[in-house]
Every structure is written in structure tokens, then in C-alpha cells.
Design a protein around this motif. Structure first.
Motif, PDB file in Angstrom:
ATOM      1  N   VAL A 341       6.956   2.461  -0.737  1.00  0.00           N
ATOM      2  CA  VAL A 341       5.667   2.130  -1.049  1.00  0.00           C
ATOM      3  C   VAL A 341       5.404   0.962   0.210  1.00  0.00           C
ATOM      4  CG1 VAL A 341       4.415   0.158  -2.466  1.00  0.00           C
ATOM      5  CG2 VAL A 341       5.758   2.075  -3.448  1.00  0.00           C
ATOM      6  N   VAL A 342       6.505   0.218   0.654  1.00  0.00           N
ATOM      7  CA  VAL A 342       6.484  -0.432   1.723  1.00  0.00           C
ATOM      8  C   VAL A 342       6.071   0.289   3.055  1.00  0.00           C
ATOM      9  CG1 VAL A 342       7.390  -2.403   3.157  1.00  0.00           C
ATOM     10  CG2 VAL A 342       7.820  -2.234   0.716  1.00  0.00           C
ATOM     11  N   GLY A 343       6.892   1.244   3.386  1.00  0.00           N
ATOM     12  CA  GLY A 343       6.704   2.149   4.489  1.00  0.00           C
ATOM     13  C   GLY A 343       5.323   2.667   4.637  1.00  0.00           C
ATOM     14  N   PHE A 344       4.708   3.229   3.365  1.00  0.00           N
ATOM     15  CA  PHE A 344       3.334   3.701   3.433  1.00  0.00           C
ATOM     16  C   PHE A 344       2.263   2.633   3.927  1.00  0.00           C
ATOM     17  CE2 PHE A 344      -0.877   4.168   1.348  1.00  0.00           C
ATOM     18  CZ  PHE A 344      -0.914   5.398   1.680  1.00  0.00           C
ATOM     19  N   VAL A 395      10.185  -8.707   5.818  1.00  0.00           N
ATOM     20  CA  VAL A 395       9.301  -7.544   5.706  1.00  0.00           C
ATOM     21  C   VAL A 395       8.009  -8.036   4.917  1.00  0.00           C
ATOM     22  CG1 VAL A 395       9.128  -5.307   4.660  1.00  0.00           C
ATOM     23  CG2 VAL A 395      11.245  -5.924   5.773  1.00  0.00           C
ATOM     24  N   SER A 396       7.989  -8.695   4.147  1.00  0.00           N
ATOM     25  CA  SER A 396       6.947  -9.256   3.458  1.00  0.00           C
ATOM     26  C   SER A 396       6.177 -10.054   3.993  1.00  0.00           C
ATOM     27  CB  SER A 396       7.398  -9.425   2.098  1.00  0.00           C
ATOM     28  OG  SER A 396       8.195 -10.761   2.049  1.00  0.00           O
ATOM     29  N   GLY A 397       6.758 -11.068   4.762  1.00  0.00           N
ATOM     30  CA  GLY A 397       5.789 -12.191   5.464  1.00  0.00           C
ATOM     31  C   GLY A 397       5.186 -11.420   6.717  1.00  0.00           C
ATOM     32  N   LEU A 497       4.702  -6.507  -0.812  1.00  0.00           N
ATOM     33  CA  LEU A 497       4.996  -7.202  -1.700  1.00  0.00           C
ATOM     34  C   LEU A 497       6.352  -6.551  -2.586  1.00  0.00           C
ATOM     35  CD1 LEU A 497       1.871  -8.784  -3.196  1.00  0.00           C
ATOM     36  CD2 LEU A 497       3.368  -9.773  -1.806  1.00  0.00           C
ATOM     37  N   PHE A 498       6.298  -5.219  -2.389  1.00  0.00           N
ATOM     38  CA  PHE A 498       7.438  -4.620  -3.293  1.00  0.00           C
ATOM     39  C   PHE A 498       8.721  -4.795  -2.828  1.00  0.00           C
ATOM     40  CE2 PHE A 498       3.743  -2.493  -4.771  1.00  0.00           C
ATOM     41  CZ  PHE A 498       3.919  -1.839  -5.698  1.00  0.00           C
ATOM     42  N   VAL A 499       8.914  -5.331  -1.761  1.00  0.00           N
ATOM     43  CA  VAL A 499      10.250  -5.774  -1.227  1.00  0.00           C
ATOM     44  C   VAL A 499      10.984  -6.714  -2.305  1.00  0.00           C
ATOM     45  CG1 VAL A 499       9.968  -5.456   1.078  1.00  0.00           C
ATOM     46  CG2 VAL A 499       9.718  -7.413   0.122  1.00  0.00           C
ATOM     47  N   ILE A 500      10.198  -7.340  -3.270  1.00  0.00           N
ATOM     48  CA  ILE A 500      10.952  -8.122  -3.994  1.00  0.00           C
ATOM     49  C   ILE A 500      11.770  -7.357  -4.951  1.00  0.00           C
ATOM     50  CG2 ILE A 500       8.946  -9.914  -4.151  1.00  0.00           C
ATOM     51  CD1 ILE A 500       8.098  -8.782  -6.770  1.00  0.00           C
ATOM     52  N   CYS A 501      11.662  -5.961  -5.224  1.00  0.00           N
ATOM     53  CA  CYS A 501      12.353  -5.004  -5.920  1.00  0.00           C
ATOM     54  C   CYS A 501      13.749  -4.772  -5.368  1.00  0.00           C
ATOM     55  CB  CYS A 501      11.784  -3.832  -6.420  1.00  0.00           C
ATOM     56  SG  CYS A 501       9.802  -3.886  -7.114  1.00  0.00           S
TER      57      CYS A 501
END
Length: 531
Positions: A341-344, A395-397, A497-501
Motif C-alpha cells: 500500500v505504501v509503495g503504491f 517513510v510516513s513523514g 500512514l500504513f507503515v504503522i502496521c
């Protein structure tokens, strides 16, 4: 993790043999004894393998110039209707005799094949075909590096397919044939960067993995930066010339890979190819490891490395079994889904920004060059601070910062300089987020499925990029940029935001087998439960 007691010690041969019957060391501990220090042999191997990224970048972004809508001018300066037509779509409403291209028609596929009035679906077809080819090629070829071909041969095959298909594009006589060759080029390109990243990091000790991986990012930047220079030097020449300048060197590079690149010792170990494993470690060892190399060559491979008894740490990987493992193991699927998801989101901005710079009120050559240059600080930031960066927050920041600047490009359309500045910050942030994400993914998955995991991540990065040509072409028809940059900003900000997983991997030791990773996961779960 298995017992970390070193396999190679300074005890005599009998003690060494008895020691190995009592203890199983991890693969890293075994290899670190020989190649833990970073020597010239490893450095040259890392550079040679990482050069793949130069050609990867060139084929990824070459459409920015070959498929660009050329500028045009009115034949008669007193023709009011012609001079009042400002956008590409408005030129279609003018008589063909009232205007002319600024450059020869063969400078772009748009002017050569008279596509100036074609729909956005047609003009975006070659670039989209390339990205679809990346998706298909990644699915078909991704696990070959983990299974039958290995890292080196998969790299060689994909680089030859990419450069060969690129050379064939010069034979195209219409956009349909051209798009077909772009599809094949994308299919070959799909796994070049993945194989290069995994192979280069597996040829060195764990201390240098992140830094060596970032060498590839520098090479990608050099390839990207070379494009505007090549295009500028060939301004007015046929678009086919750009493919010759970029693909012929890639063919010669493939020959160098075949003769001079070594296979990953970690992959050879997991495949049970002990003679090649020992030979590779010997060739990569530093002078300070002479003692361990002598033990390595003199000792029996079956006694020293227990290939036959290493069943719990070794996995028989055949075609697509690595992907099956990633989807069957709950912890692996959870991690894979999050990085996908993050990569997309990151991929949509990373590949889309360079394609969209033509919509900004700025010179195309300078815009592309500045975008390419903005990758350099992204690589430098990652290279020098990767050891101190928390993977999740980095990554998220950077993803959120990229999204905010992309949306601000639309809100502040009063100044072209401010717009290009915001666009560069957005692209820099996306580049940094992607660089850290790739290193993060290497650390999240064990050696036996690492190449497949990184390949799947890059597939989703490419999938995000596949939507970009359609957005850019749609905005180009209207002479604006609202849809493109707003979608870019919203998608990358949300997906980041999906890196929180995901678990944090900074300071940890990557595992080599599924058993080791599951043991580490169980230990972490028990520790969290105790708290």
C-alpha cells in the motif's frame, strides 16, 4: 534466531568439528567471518551490480522526451486566431497550414505520427504500456531470482530483455508497434533494480548492507540525470536516437555482468551449492580474513557448514513458492500488504512527477534535470542517516510532506518559480521515502524470500506509476495541472500512514530463513505480552 556462536574458530580441527555438531550458527555469522570487513573486491562488485540502476532509470523516464508534446509556432504572426491558441488542445481547432512544429517532426512520436489531436488514452498508451509491462514482467520473473536462476542470472536476463526491447523500438512505424515494444521493455526492466539491490546487499557483510543498497539509488539518479543531457545534445534529432544512446551501452554492460559479477553466497548456501558458496566467499574475503578463508578451504564442507543437517534453516524454493510463503504466513502477509500500500502511493508520485513537469510553466530540460538532481540529496540523506533513522517515522513523514507540497502546487499557481520549488520538494520527499522503504523491506523479510518481497513492493510502486500517464495526459488536454497534483498529494499522504502496521527494524539483524524470522516474531510477541 539460531545460536550465534561462530562456525569458524581458532581451535584445532577436532574441536571445530565437535563444536559444529553441538551448535548451529546463523548464515550471517558464517559469512561475516569471511566478508564482514568491507574490502575492494566487495566494493567493485557492489559498484558493478549497482550500475544496472543507470539503465533502469533511463528506460523508466525516457518517455518524458520521446513522447513529449512538442512546442509549435504560428506561420503568420498576424494570424490572430492562431496566436490566441495557447494550449495543445486548441491547436487542433486551427487549420494545419497555419502553424508548424518548432523542431523537426521526427523529434517526438507525437509530431512524427500526428498525434497532437489524439485522445489522452492514445498519447498515454506507450508510457502506460511500459508500466503494465513492468507489472506483468515482475509477476512472471520476480521469483526466478529466489529459485532457478539466482540473483546474478536473473539480473543478466532482465537487463538483456530490457535493452533488447528498447533497441527494437527504433523499428516502430506507428504508436501500436511502439507501445508493444515498450511493454516488452517494461517487462524486462521489472526485475533489474530488484535483483541489483538484493544481490549487492547480499555480497557484503550486514554492517554495510544499507550503505551498499543506497549506491544503487545514486546510480539511478545518475541515469535519470543523464537523460536531459542526452536529449539536449540530440535536440532536433530523431527520438530513436535516444533509445540507441541508452540501450547499446546496456547490452555491453550485460556482457560485463556475465563475466565479472559473483552470485550471492547467501542464495548459494540456501540452494545447497556448497562448492560455489565456498568459492564465492573466498573471492570476496578481505586480507584480514585470511585465517578464516584457510579454514574454509581446508575443512570439509559437510562438517563446516552442515549442508545436509541444515534442514530447518534451508528452504527448497521453486518457482512462485516464495510468493506462496509470503501469502501463507500471517506475519509475512501482514508486512507485505502494508509495504504494498505504501509503495503504491509513493510510486504514483515518484514516477508521475517527472512526467508531469511539462505541465508547469518551466523549461522542460531544466525541469527534468532539477528533478533528477533532487534525487541526489535524497540519496545522501538516506546514505548518511539511515543508521539513525526510525524506518516507520521516516517513510510516513516524508510521504506526508510530499503529499502536502504536491497539493500546494495547485493552490499557489501565481508563480512558476514557487510551483517548481514545491514540486521539487515533493519529489525529493517521495524519493527519500522510497529509498528508506526499499531498505526497510530488505530488513523486514528473510533471505529466502527477500528478493520476491522487494520485487512485489516494486510492482506496487510501478502500479502507482501506471496511473500517472493517464492523469498527466488528461491535464495536458485542458492545459492545467489540478487533477494530477491533487491526486498525487492525496494518495501518497494517505498510503504513507500504513507503515504503522509494520514492526520497527532499526538496529536489528535481518534473518535468513523463515524459521529464524518466526522465532524472532514469537519472541517479540512474548515480550510485548509480558509488558
Amino acid at each position: 534466531m539460531t545460536d550465534p556462536t561462530p562456525l569458524l574458530s581458532e581451535s584445532n580441527s577436532a574441536e571445530l568439528k565437535n563444536h559444529h555438531h553441538d551448535h548451529h550458527s546463523s548464515l550471517d555469522e558464517m559469512i561475516e567471518r569471511c566478508i564482514g570487513d568491507f574490502g575492494w573486491a566487495q566494493f567493485l562488485q557492489a559498484i558493478l551490480v549497482s550500475l544496472t540502476w543507470v539503465f533502469d532509470a533511463q528506460q523508466t523516464f525516457i518517455s518524458v522526451f520521446t513522447d513529449a508534446a512538442p512546442t509549435w509556432h504560428c506561420r503568420d504572426l498576424d494570424d490572430y486566431s492562431c496566436n490566441s491558441a495557447l494550449s495543445q488542445s486548441q491547436v487542433c481547432q486551427l487549420p494545419r497550414t497555419s502553424w508548424a512544429w518548432d523542431l523537426p517532426p521526427h523529434a517526438s512520436i507525437i509530431s512524427e505520427w500526428t498525434l497532437e489531436c489524439a485522445s489522452s488514452l492514445i498519447t498515454a498508451l506507450p508510457a502506460s504500456s511500459f508500466f503494465v509491462g513492468c507489472l506483468v514482467g515482475g509477476f512472471l520473473l520476480a521469483t526466478l531470482a529466489d529459485s532457478s536462476l539466482g540473483r546474478k542470472n536473473a539480473l543478466l536476463f532482465s537487463c538483456l530483455l530490457m535493452s533488447g526491447a528498447g533497441l527494437l523500438t527504433v523499428l516502430s512505424t506507428n504508436i501500436w508497434i511502439y507501445s508493444t515494444f515498450k511493454f516488452l521493455c517494461g517487462a524486462g526492466r521489472a526485475t533489474t533494480g530488484t535483483c541489483a539491490l538484493v544481490l549487492s546487499t547480499e555480497l557484503v557483510g550486514k554492517r554495510w548492507r544499507a550503505q551498499v543498497g543506497i549506491i544503487g539509488f545514486f546510480c539511478f539518479t545518475l541515469g535519470f540525470l543523464s537523460l536531459p543531457a542526452i536529449a539536449y545534445l540530440n535536440e532536433g534529432a530523431s527520438w530513436r536516437t535516444l533509445y540507441l544512446w541508452t540501450c547499446v551501452p546496456a547490452v555491453f554492460y550485460s556482457v560485463l555482468v556475465h563475466f565479472f559479477v559473483r552470485e550471492s553466497p547467501r542464495w548459494l548456501f540456501l540452494q545447497g551449492r556448497k562448492e560455489e558458496f565456498i568459492a564465492t566467499l573466498t573471492s570476496l574475503a578481505t586480507p584480514s580474513a585470511d585465517f578464516y578463508v584457510r579454514n574454509l578451504r581446508m575443512s570439509s564442507a559437510s562438517s563446516c557448514y552442515q549442508f545436509n543437517e541444515h534442514k530447518t534453516s534451508r528452504i527448497e524454493v521453486d518457482l512462485y513458492s516464495a510468493i506462496a510463503i509470503l501469502f501463507k504466513k500471517r506475519w509475512a502477509f501482514r508486512r507485505l500488504l502494508a509495504v504494498m500500500v505504501v509503495g503504491f502511493g509513493v510510486g504514483m508520485v515518484y514516477y508521475g512527477m517527472p512526467l508531469a513537469v511539462g505541465s508547469l510553466p518551466f523549461n522542460l530540460y531544466w525541469s527534468v534535470a532539477l528533478n533528477a538532481l533532487s534525487e541526489l540529496p535524497a540519496c545522501l540523506v538516506t546514505f548518511f542517516v539511515i543508521g539513525r533513522l526510525n524506518r516507520k517515522s521516516a517513510v510516513s513523514g516524508f510521504a506526508i510532506l510530499s503529499g502536502a507540497c504536491s497539493i500546494m502546487c495547485v493552490m499557489l499557481q501565481t508563480s512558476g518559480v514557487i510551483q517548481i520549488g514545491l514540486e521539487l520538494v515533493s519529489f525529493f520527499s517521495a524519493c527519500t521515502s522510497l529509498d528508506v522503504l526499499l531498505i526497510y523491506t530488505l530488513e523486514l523479510f528473510p533471505t529466502c524470500v527477500r528478493n520476491s518481497a522487494v520485487a512485489i513492493l516494486r510492482q506496487l510502486v510501478v502500479l502507482g506509476g501506471a496511473f500517472s500517464p493517464l492523469l498527466v495526459s488528461a491535464d495536458r488536454e485542458t492545459g492545467g495541472l489540478v487533477v494530477t497534483y491533487v491526486v498525487f498529494g492525496a494518495v501518497i499522504g494517505f498510503c504513507g500512514l500504513f507503515v504503522i502496521c509494520l514492526p520497527e527494524t532499526r538496529g536489528g539483524t535481518p534473518c535468513d530463513t523463515i524459521d529464524e524470522e518466526e522465532s524472532k516474531e514469537a519472541t517479540a510477541t512474548d515480550f510485548n505480552s509480558a509488558l
